[in-house]
Enzyme design. Structure first.
Site, PDB file in Angstrom:
ATOM      1  N   GLN A  92     -16.502-124.788-102.645  1.00  0.00           N
ATOM      2  CA  GLN A  92     -16.116-123.438-102.255  1.00  0.00           C
ATOM      3  C   GLN A  92     -15.615-122.669-103.480  1.00  0.00           C
ATOM      4  O   GLN A  92     -14.732-123.144-104.196  1.00  0.00           O
ATOM      5  CB  GLN A  92     -15.016-123.453-101.189  1.00  0.00           C
ATOM      6  N   TYR A 109      -8.645-112.998 -99.374  1.00  0.00           N
ATOM      7  CA  TYR A 109      -8.821-113.252-100.805  1.00  0.00           C
ATOM      8  C   TYR A 109      -9.682-112.150-101.438  1.00  0.00           C
ATOM      9  O   TYR A 109     -10.056-111.184-100.785  1.00  0.00           O
ATOM     10  CB  TYR A 109      -9.412-114.645-101.027  1.00  0.00           C
ATOM     11  N   ARG A 141      -7.926-129.269 -89.827  1.00  0.00           N
ATOM     12  CA  ARG A 141      -6.786-130.168 -89.622  1.00  0.00           C
ATOM     13  C   ARG A 141      -7.161-131.490 -88.943  1.00  0.00           C
ATOM     14  O   ARG A 141      -6.559-132.528 -89.258  1.00  0.00           O
ATOM     15  CB  ARG A 141      -5.693-129.425 -88.842  1.00  0.00           C
ATOM     16  N   CYS A 182       0.312-129.133 -84.949  1.00  0.00           N
ATOM     17  CA  CYS A 182       1.759-129.033 -85.137  1.00  0.00           C
ATOM     18  C   CYS A 182       2.108-128.349 -86.455  1.00  0.00           C
ATOM     19  O   CYS A 182       3.244-127.927 -86.663  1.00  0.00           O
ATOM     20  CB  CYS A 182       2.390-130.419 -85.080  1.00  0.00           C
ATOM     21  N   CYS A 229       1.332-130.186 -91.650  1.00  0.00           N
ATOM     22  CA  CYS A 229       0.519-130.249 -92.875  1.00  0.00           C
ATOM     23  C   CYS A 229       0.739-129.056 -93.797  1.00  0.00           C
ATOM     24  O   CYS A 229       0.519-129.159 -95.011  1.00  0.00           O
ATOM     25  CB  CYS A 229      -0.961-130.366 -92.526  1.00  0.00           C
ATOM     26  N   CYS A 234      -0.116-135.229 -93.213  1.00  0.00           N
ATOM     27  CA  CYS A 234      -0.331-135.074 -91.774  1.00  0.00           C
ATOM     28  C   CYS A 234       0.799-135.777 -91.048  1.00  0.00           C
ATOM     29  O   CYS A 234       1.219-136.871 -91.440  1.00  0.00           O
ATOM     30  CB  CYS A 234      -1.677-135.691 -91.366  1.00  0.00           C
ATOM     31  N   LYS A 241       2.953-126.260 -75.564  1.00  0.00           N
ATOM     32  CA  LYS A 241       3.056-127.406 -76.470  1.00  0.00           C
ATOM     33  C   LYS A 241       2.486-128.692 -75.871  1.00  0.00           C
ATOM     34  O   LYS A 241       2.731-129.784 -76.377  1.00  0.00           O
ATOM     35  CB  LYS A 241       4.514-127.615 -76.886  1.00  0.00           C
ATOM     36  N   ALA A 294      17.170-153.188 -75.664  1.00  0.00           N
ATOM     37  CA  ALA A 294      17.349-154.333 -76.565  1.00  0.00           C
ATOM     38  C   ALA A 294      18.820-154.509 -76.894  1.00  0.00           C
ATOM     39  O   ALA A 294      19.470-153.588 -77.385  1.00  0.00           O
ATOM     40  CB  ALA A 294      16.541-154.126 -77.834  1.00  0.00           C
TER      41      ALA A 294
END
Length: 670
Positions: free
Chosen positions: A105, A178, A325, A351, A354, A366, A435, A462
């Site tokens: 790119q 850009y 992602r 989320c 990243c 990630c 979410k 435990a």
């Protein structure tokens, strides 16, 4: 092999280059490059893993065509001369050997170049820009007509070098605000010469760049990435881009990569979406551009599952599907999909861990996949734990990840979880509106554990004697959090509830629709609890100790913007900032507000008070285990209260550290 997704895994030929399937890795900045813009071994390892994962085409992250004027960050790739050519050759050769095609790119940041990495500290763009705070201070210098022409030729020169390096094609980055976009869009181009002033003249620079790239590239494919809609007032719309797209093709583009958004401001969430965004929402935009341009298009954005990708291609809305992602979360997405096992795909939940800042880390990462950006870490070989036993306490993201990694390393692993489900705090994070994608991850962890050799003790708290009886070589404590005790008089009143218990499903709000609840806490949990209650038809007063502009300040910044907009617009939510809850009585909640004129105390009637004033680490077993002589490590919220990704990465580092203790030592040969 047969596959349930025959369209997605069929070949496609672009200008003589045949892609083995229609799954594309979208270009994303990894910041794995060197400070001189070179390809590094870390970057090669990163792309190799994705190529081995079955993706058909990798579009390597943005490579700046003019590092003197256009770099986005200090680790961005550059290829303006032959000095970095060898690294690109190695990258291309590695990706080819791993089975994928690879494009480069080409990019220039324009007015959004990083001033800190430019030799003279001055970005360049279509037009002069001055600071809003100091109108005498220039923040971007407009290029002269001659400089614009040379910039177009610079795109062509880098394309020629990309061809020499062995790339199968290139993509021009004409999206997200850009340089190419800045010339095309009235948002940034205020010129009145051959490079701007009306629609035709704003098109001149992108068309010149395409022609220069076509000349430098020879007979290799050229893809142009565009924003189908800039989603910014005064910016380009889908109707505009339906007119632009055919012109890009006439100039020499073989395919169009249809993205969206402008890379700054609120429109950024159309570039990198929050998790509330619907699956595949951009696909109809790709379909419109495809119809207008008459060439193959790549669709991208919030595509997480192979069913969505297959439907987009089968319906004729797109020809290829780009995954961004999801390639960070699961490099082997394509192989798993092709084999008909989407249930094995580690799911990207959007989320945005990243793109969030992390202390001590600049490279890509990630939340769910701690190997991303660390591909040169030697794998956890199964001999490390052979003959050894490990115990993990807590089945949240940190504990579940630790248990799976310990099992992979060969330990006889025991996982204790006092609830009857895996996921821990993921559930509280996934319950608020918009979410629910986080439930994908808790289901994934649950499935992975069920398919593993981990011994799972569900519904079992435990105790020290349980752990000692197993004689473990290592214990990883991931027991999550507990409520912070607050100095509120009457905090044990029946109308008081922990917001965390509500979101976890342990308790329910016992208030009829139309009733009034107070949420105390302006952090992410408090804001989400307020929205959760409002969605159920309750009137909500959100009381925050900090100012309103500090609400949810620790949340992912993309998600936070939408969350705050929704809260402020919700007629059922009232926000009282700079305030404290002082006491709880049968009559109501006593609130103290601190303003410029001093403090004011008042009683607010409410049916329920939900406490969301933060939580603290729960690790009381740690000292007991150490006194018993058992090696113990903390992971997740037990060590430091944070996000899901923090917990997973802590677990990864805790298990990786065992290599230092147990891995065999191999002396070097030299």
């Amino acid at each position: 092999m047969t596959t349930p997704y025959p369209h997605l895994f069929s070949p496609l030929t672009l200008r003589g280059v045949t892609l083995p399937n229609r799954a594309v890795m979208a270009p994303m900045s990894t910041e794995l490059g060197g400070r001189d813009g070179e390809v590094t071994p870390d970057m090669i390892a990163f792309y190799r893993e994705r190529a081995l994962g079955g993706i058909g085409l990798i579009i390597v992250e943005f490579t700046c065509i003019s590092p003197e004027t256009g770099r986005a960050n200090e680790y961005q790739l550059t290829l303006e001369s032959r000095r970095n050519l060898d690294g690109h050759r190695r990258l291309v050769r590695t990706v080819h050997e791993a089975g994928a095609k690879v494009f480069m790119q080409l990019q220039h940041s324009g007015q959004y170049a990083n001033r800190a990495v430019l030799p003279d500290g001055m970005p360049v763009g279509p037009s002069d820009i001055f600071s809003k705070k100091d109108p005498a201070r220039m923040t971007c210098r407009g290029l002269s007509s001659e400089e614009v022409a040379r910039m177009a030729q610079a795109f062509g020169a880098t394309a020629a070098l990309a061809a020499e390096a062995g790339y199968d094609g290139v993509e021009l980055h004409g999206a997200h605000g850009y340089l190419l976009t800045q010339f095309l869009s009235p948002l940034a181009n205020r010129r009145d010469d051959e490079w701007g002033g009306d629609f035709e003249r704003r098109l001149a620079f992108p068309l010149a760049a395409i022609r220069a790239v076509r000349e430098g590239l020879g007979d290799l494919p050229l893809v142009y990435r565009l924003s189908a809609d800039e989603f910014t007032k005064g910016g380009l719309t889908i109707e505009d881009m339906e007119k632009v797209a055919p012109r890009l093709v006439e100039a020499g583009a073989d395919a169009l990569h249809v993205s969206s958004g402008w890379g700054v401001g609120d429109a950024f969430e159309k570039v990198v979406e929050p998790m509330s965004t619907p699956e595949g929402w951009r696909i109809p935009y790709a379909a419109r551009i495809r119809k207008a341009a008459g060439v193959p298009v790549i669709t991208v954005g919030q595509i997480r599952w192979p069913e969505t990708a297959e439907a987009a291609i089968e319906s004729g809305q797109a020809d290829l599907v780009a995954l961004g992602r999801p390639m960070l979360t699961d490099p082997f997405w394509a192989n798993k999909a092709k084999a008909g096992r989407p249930d094995l795909i580690r799911p990207c939940t959007s989320c945005n861990w990243c793109i969030s800042p992390h202390e001590g880390r600049h490279q890509v990462g990630c939340a769910e996949n701690p190997r991303t950006g660390n591909e040169l870490d030697t794998p956890l070989s199964s001999d490390i734990g052979q003959g050894r036993r490990a115990v993990v306490i807590g089945g949240g993201p940190g504990g579940a990840s630790a248990a799976l990694l310990l099992g992979q390393a060969g330990f006889e692993t025991h996982l204790f979880e006092e609830r009857d489900f895996i996921g821990g705090g993921i559930v509280a994070s996934a319950t608020p509106p918009g979410k629910d994608k986080l439930f994908w991850y808790s289901r994934y962890l649950d499935n992975q554990l069920k398919d593993s050799q981990v011994n799972i003790h569900m519904g079992k708290r435990a105790e020290l004697f349980d752990i000692v009886a197993l004689s473990p070589d290592i214990v990883i404590l991931a027991t999550g959090t507990r409520r912070i005790e607050l100095p509120i008089e009457g905090v044990d009143h029946a109308k008081v509830m922990d917001a965390y218990d509500l979101l976890m499903g342990d308790r329910e709000v016992s208030v009829a629709r139309g009733g009034h609840v107070i949420v105390y806490g302006g952090g992410e949990t408090g804001c989400e609890t307020a929205e959760f209650c409002a969605e159920k038809g309750l009137r909500v007063t959100l009381v925050s100790r900090s100012a309103a502009d500090k609400l949810a300040r620790s949340a992912d910044w993309v998600y936070r913007g939408g969350l705050l907009r929704r809260l402020h617009a919700n007629p059922l939510v009232t926000i009282i900032d700079n305030s404290h809850v002082r006491s709880v009585t049968d009559e109501g909640i006593v609130i103290e507000t601190n303003g410029s004129d001093g403090s004011e105390t008042f009683l607010l009637a409410a049916d329920q008070l939900l406490l969301a004033q933060g939580r603290q680490s729960s690790n009381k077993l740690f000292d007991e285990l150490e006194r018993a002589g058992i090696s113990v490590a903390l992971a997740g919220d037990s060590k430091h209260v944070g996000r899901i990704g923090d917990a997973v990465h802590m677990a990864y580092r805790a298990v990786l550290a065992l290599k230092a203790q147990f891995a065999p030592v191999e002396p070097v040969a030299c």
